[in-house]
Motif scaffolding. Structure first.
Motif, PDB file in Angstrom:
ATOM      1  N   HIS A  45       0.837  -1.201   0.000  1.00  0.00           N
ATOM      2  CA  HIS A  45       0.000   0.000   0.000  1.00  0.00           C
ATOM      3  C   HIS A  45       0.876   1.258   0.000  1.00  0.00           C
ATOM      4  O   HIS A  45       0.644   2.195  -0.764  1.00  0.00           O
ATOM      5  N   HIS A  93      -3.634   9.571   1.430  1.00  0.00           N
ATOM      6  CA  HIS A  93      -2.774   8.520   1.998  1.00  0.00           C
ATOM      7  C   HIS A  93      -1.850   9.084   3.077  1.00  0.00           C
ATOM      8  O   HIS A  93      -1.619   8.419   4.092  1.00  0.00           O
ATOM      9  N   TRP A 145     -13.336   6.725   0.330  1.00  0.00           N
ATOM     10  CA  TRP A 145     -12.851   7.029   1.672  1.00  0.00           C
ATOM     11  C   TRP A 145     -13.996   7.479   2.564  1.00  0.00           C
ATOM     12  O   TRP A 145     -14.934   8.113   2.100  1.00  0.00           O
TER      13      TRP A 145
HETATM   14 MN    MN Z   1      -5.037   3.390  -0.657  1.00  0.00          MN
END
Ligand code: MN
Length: 223
Positions: A45, A93, A145
């Motif tokens: 990730h 992120h 998200w």
């Molecule tokens: Mn991600």
């Protein structure tokens, strides 16, 4: 009382150094969130997915810089879309890594009195805030998200869903100057000639003193 320190978003998130966007170091080791968040996922990730957003953002911004030099804006739509997609992916992120902590160090209840009271004022209680956050995040359509955010105009907290990363915004960006290109904003006078409306906005209407006031406001945030 400790003295309030000015901390920039770059310092808080580590995603911008030396004049360009960079992959920030994680605030913990790759194994630190085990078993809740496994090291293999975290490696991929962070080192592959997040790094890809950083590269895509810098590439799009580089091409936009070239376009400004040549005056050739033929690719501006695709480049603006790429900057929004990768820029929002990068920022989210950076926030995401900071939004997690090893189980033994995290503060399950809002860790300052100020945040706890803002949560209670906005949602009723911390438990209700967590319940809405979980429900909204589970129900995001497609990829996206769940976001707890401060909405500065009303000075209160909101829980948002973001589809993909962006929908052409960069989360956390403070708007300084905006131009409405919904047809209702210009159709009576300019009909289908949106470009004429935008040119007039930029040349004759844009209020740069207001933009300067918004910029001063955006820059004065403290921690
Ligand atoms: Mn991600």
């Amino acid at each position: 009382m400790t003295t309030a320190t000015m901390v920039s978003m770059a310092e808080m998130l580590g995603g911008f150094q030396g004049g360009q966007y960079v992959l920030p170091k994680l605030p913990y080791g790759y194994e630190a969130l085990e078993p809740a968040y496994d090291a293999a996922t975290l490696h991929l990730h962070h080192e592959k997915h997040h790094a890809g957003y950083v590269a895509g953002l810098n590439a799009a911004l580089g091409k936009l810089a070239d376009a400004r030099k040549t005056g050739d804006y033929a690719a501006v739509k695709a480049l603006s879309q790429a900057a929004a997609f990768h820029g929002s992916g990068h920022l989210l992120h950076c926030l995401f890594w900071q939004s997690m902590a090893p189980a033994q160090t995290k503060h399950p209840e809002a860790s300052t009195k100020e945040l706890a009271s803002a949560i209670r004022a906005s949602f009723g209680s911390i438990d209700i805030c967590k319940a809405q956050f979980a429900a909204a995040t589970k129900d995001v359509e497609g990829s996206g998200w769940g976001i707890l955010a401060h909405e500065p105009m009303a000075d209160r907290l909101v829980i948002l869903q973001a589809e993909k990363h962006q929908n052409l915004a960069i989360w956390g960006a403070v708007p300084l100057l905006v131009c409405d290109v919904w047809e209702h904003a210009y159709y009576l006078k300019y009909q289908n000639r949106r470009a004429d409306w935008v040119d007039v906005f930029v040349k004759e209407l844009a209020n740069w003193s207001f933009a300067a006031r918004m910029y001063a406001w955006a820059k004065r945030s403290t921690l």
